[in-house]
Every structure is written in structure tokens, then in C-alpha cells.
Design an enzyme around this catalytic site. Structure first.
Site, PDB file in Angstrom:
ATOM      1  N   LYS A  22       0.459  -1.041  -0.418  1.00  0.00           N
ATOM      2  CA  LYS A  22       0.108   0.059  -0.344  1.00  0.00           C
ATOM      3  C   LYS A  22       0.346   0.806  -0.170  1.00  0.00           C
ATOM      4  CE  LYS A  22      -4.145  -1.847   2.259  1.00  0.00           C
ATOM      5  NZ  LYS A  22      -5.380  -1.522   3.147  1.00  0.00           N
ATOM      6  N   LYS A  51     -13.827   3.208  -6.235  1.00  0.00           N
ATOM      7  CA  LYS A  51     -13.114   4.162  -5.699  1.00  0.00           C
ATOM      8  C   LYS A  51     -11.840   3.598  -5.414  1.00  0.00           C
ATOM      9  CE  LYS A  51     -14.498   1.686  -1.712  1.00  0.00           C
ATOM     10  NZ  LYS A  51     -13.653   1.416  -0.902  1.00  0.00           N
ATOM     11  N   LYS A  80     -14.850  -2.088   1.613  1.00  0.00           N
ATOM     12  CA  LYS A  80     -13.606  -1.932   1.319  1.00  0.00           C
ATOM     13  C   LYS A  80     -12.820  -1.147   1.816  1.00  0.00           C
ATOM     14  CE  LYS A  80     -14.667  -5.332  -1.799  1.00  0.00           C
ATOM     15  NZ  LYS A  80     -16.270  -5.863  -0.917  1.00  0.00           N
ATOM     16  N   ASP A  81     -11.154  -1.629   2.050  1.00  0.00           N
ATOM     17  CA  ASP A  81     -10.244  -0.996   2.274  1.00  0.00           C
ATOM     18  C   ASP A  81     -10.115   0.460   1.573  1.00  0.00           C
ATOM     19  OD1 ASP A  81      -9.242  -3.583   1.931  1.00  0.00           O
ATOM     20  OD2 ASP A  81      -7.247  -2.898   3.317  1.00  0.00           O
ATOM     21  N   ARG A  82      -9.782   1.266   2.415  1.00  0.00           N
ATOM     22  CA  ARG A  82      -9.336   3.110   1.600  1.00  0.00           C
ATOM     23  C   ARG A  82      -8.715   2.853   1.214  1.00  0.00           C
ATOM     24  NH1 ARG A  82      -7.137   7.902   4.062  1.00  0.00           N
ATOM     25  NH2 ARG A  82      -8.388   9.550   3.370  1.00  0.00           N
TER      26      ARG A  82
END
Length: 407
Positions: A22, A51, A80-82
């Protein structure tokens, strides 16, 4: 507040590849898979929401605001993950065109009509993840060892406990013990890692001054502020917690259940008990086409243990661990003793899960101990490794990477 996943045991002894995930949102791509049956009936519009750097709920609320509907009218199957690029399905049962909505880092594509989506209406997720600045030469040995041991430990990831403020499991335990004032102090008072509102939280922890907190807590901390107002009205922290929406209250209890499951799994590894071979007293979960059917469980006995272990080898069953609750199916024998030890050390009893106020009560269940990623592949690019795989719902890609990276 200590790291709730920091001390958990690794299953493999091979050294990890290290590295970073990430670094950029594009390093972590998630694509949701929902059952085809969703599209077989129903008149709701189904869209794919792409997104980047948006939390699911924040994105849903912004979309709803733009088209003039309440956010509860937009259905979705999973959060979902940001800090990622994610693709997920959303539904709306109104005659509006979401493709016309223009929001930075959000794209919407109409894909058909179907039933309204609800949380849990998904099969799982495909992941494409880049690990940067790693040592790829160490990868084959750790992958081979994980294969030999049946997969990767199915730990709940840090997201379950709060990434920037890992307090959810602590709040959950205190609620379970009926210590509402202490639970409120942790939820309201413990600061995060450089988050807005941290100073106001610290002051509340020191002073317990509700009026000061209401003046200083930022408006976006709406759940905290709602609790403070309710406490001011009633003088009861229990009533203050019950002003929160049911999904938020359940997050606290689920988080503590997840914490206990992780402890059980880690202890099982520590004691050298197998994860991919059933022992008498274990509860196993039926598996169909690689997907664990967590509600279909059966007990392992001296009489059926060989049959069950054949099913595990054939990929039709998996050994499970406890999601403690007032109706969960208990293990017996050695696994059952381990379950009892975990509960005893935590200082909680099963009946506590039923004595909670109704919105928080949890029956519990079972969860498979291993992750068996499907369609697993990787590609090395200099010091980077790009992984691709599919995981069933409720399983964390970060737990696969934790075992591979070991950092």
C-alpha cells in the site's frame, strides 16, 4: 493500546520476503465477486463502484447526497479498504442514473438489474497486490512450506480492530463484562495515530469532562458526540452506548470475538496442533468449490476421524476454530480444552454474550483455521512481487501477506 495482531504466531518457519504494501493505492486492487443469482430477479439497478482513497460508507453517502436520496437506499455487499483501488457492486431501487454522478476518484458503471444488495451478499474478492522493496529470492521456500501445511493462518486482520485506533476489541470486552463506563473511556478517550480529535480525546481521558468534550470533539466524530449528549441527558453510559446504530455496536462485539479467535489459532500453532488435520473433538466446516460453508459443521470423533481427514485432503472440509457466543458449537477433547483456556484467560463466560443488551447479543459460530487462496499466482519484477489470488468473504489478504512477508 497494544497491537492486537502483533504477537500472533506464524505457521511457517521459512524467512519472510519483507517489503512494503500500500505504498500507493494502485498497489492494492480489490475486485468483488457476487453470486450470479443476484441478477436473476429484481428491478433494482446494479452498478460497479470503482473508488480510490474512499471508505465504502463515505463513498455511498456522497453518491446518495449527489442524487438526492438517503444513503440507506443504496445497498452494498461488503466494505472495502480505503487506501486501495476497489471495485464493488452497489444497488439502488430508484429511477436515477448513477453514471452521471461526478465525484473525484469515484466511477460508476451500470451492469444490469437485480435484487437489492445487503451486507454479506458476496462470494469473495479477487486481489492484485504489489509488495515493494522485498527479497523475492526467499519467496519459493515460504510458499512451498505454506502449501505443505495446508495454507495460511486465517487470522482476522488489523482492519477488524481499527487500523488507526485499535480499540474495538477492548471496548467489546468491557461491554461484555458490563463495564460501560470503562468502555466509554476507551472508545471516547483513547487517541489514534495522529488523527484529528486526538487532543480532545486525551483531555476527556484525563478530565472525564463531558461538557468540555462536547465543545472540543470535532463534528465528524458524530457517534462519539451522540454518546456524550445521551450521557448528559441520562447519566448512564449504558444508555449512551445504546444510542449508537446496531451495526456499530456489533462491530465492538465482533472485534472481541475475532481477537479470541486469533488467540485460539495462535495457541494451536504454538502447541504444535495441526491446522490441516482434524483431531477428535474438532469441529470441521464443509467446503464447496473452495468456499467454506461456515454454517455446515460436523463434529470429529474417534469413529469418523479418518473419513474426515480424507475429506480435508480432498478439499471438501476444513478444521475450524471458535467464534465464541452463547450458541456456538463447542469443540471437545484437546481442541475443546484449548477453547476453554482461551475463554478462562480472557475472564469471560459464554452466557455473557446473551446477557448483553439485545442489539449486541451474539450467538457465535465457527471459522476455518486456514486460508487456501484460489487462483494463486505471483510475478517478480526486480525487488517487487505482484500477487494475484481469490479469497472467500471475510478472509483477509493482509493475513496471507503477513505470513509471506513476516514484517
Amino acid at each position: 493500546m497494544s497491537d492486537p495482531v502483533g504477537g500472533l504466531k506464524y505457521l511457517t518457519t521459512s524467512p519472510g520476503i519483507g517489503g512494503k504494501i500500500k505504498v500507493y493505492p494502485e498497489d492494492f486492487i480489490v475486485k468483488e465477486v457476487i453470486p450470479k443469482s443476484i441478477f436473476k430477479a429484481g428491478k433494482c439497478k446494479i452498478y460497479i463502484l470503482k473508488k480510490k482513497n474512499w471508505e465504502t460508507m463515505a463513498a455511498i453517502k456522497e453518491i446518495a447526497k449527489r442524487v438526492g436520496v438517503h444513503y440507506s437506499e443504496i445497498g452494498f455487499a461488503g466494505t472495502k479498504d480505503r487506501h486501495a483501488v476497489t471495485y464493488q457492486y452497489i444497488s439502488i431501487c430508484r429511477d436515477v442514473n448513477l453514471e452521471e454522478v461526478k465525484i473525484r476518484d469515484i466511477e460508476l458503471k451500470f451492469v444490469g438489474y437485480g435484487r437489492p444488495l445487503k451486507l454479506g451478499f458476496l462470494l469473495g474478492n479477487f486481489f492484485k497486490i504489489r509488495v515493494r522493496e522485498s527479497n523475492p529470492s526467499l519467496l519459493p521456500s515460504v510458499i512451498e512450506e505454506a502449501k505443505e501445511k495446508g495454507g495460511f493462518p486465517n487470522y482476522f486482520g488489523i482492519q477488524r480492530f481499527g487500523e488507526k485506533r485499535s480499540v474495538n476489541h477492548v471496548v467489546g470486552k468491557l461491554l461484555l463484562l458490563g463495564k460501560y463506563e470503562e468502555a466509554a473511556e476507551v472508545f471516547l478517550g483513547f487517541p489514534g495515530k495522529g488523527m484529528e480529535g486526538d487532543e480532545a480525546r486525551r483531555k476527556f481521558l484525563e478530565t472525564k469532562d463531558v461538557d468540555l468534550a462536547l465543545r472540543e470533539f470535532p463534528n465528524f466524530l458524530r457517534y462519539e458526540r451522540a454518546m456524550l449528549y445521551r450521557y448528559k441527558e441520562t447519566g448512564s453510559w449504558k444508555k449512551a452506548f445504546l444510542v449508537l446504530p446496531r451495526p456499530i455496536l456489533r462491530i465492538f462485539i465482533h472485534s472481541f470475538q475475532s481477537y479470541l479467535f486469533n488467540l485460539y489459532l495462535s495457541r494451536r500453532i504454538e502447541e504444535g496442533l495441526p491446522l490441516n488435520k482434524a483431531l477428535p473433538g474438532d469441529i470441521v466446516i464443509q467446503v464447496k468449490k473452495g468456499i467454506p460453508l461456515r454454517k455446515r459443521t460436523y463434529r470429529v470423533t474417534e469413529n469418523n476421524v479418518d473419513f474426515v481427514n480424507r475429506k480435508i485432503k480432498e478439499g471438501e472440509a476444513m478444521v475450524s476454530g471458535p467464534i465464541f457466543g452463547y450458541m456456538y458449537r463447542k469443540g471437545k477433547g484437546i481442541p475443546g480444552r484449548l477453547e476453554e483456556e482461551i475463554l478462562e484467560e480472557a475472564g469471560v463466560k459464554l452466557e455473557y454474550f446473551k446477557k448483553l443488551p439485545k442489539p449486541m447479543r451474539e450467538p457465535g459460530g465457527r471459522r476455518e483455521l486456514l486460508i487456501r487462496p484460489m487462483k494463486f499466482a505471483y510475478k517478480v519484477e526486480d525487488r517487487d512481487v505482484i500477487f494475484r489470488f481469490f479469497l472467500p468473504k471475510g478472509v483477509y489478504a493482509t493475513s496471507v501477506l503477513r505470513e509471506i512477508m513476516k514484517n
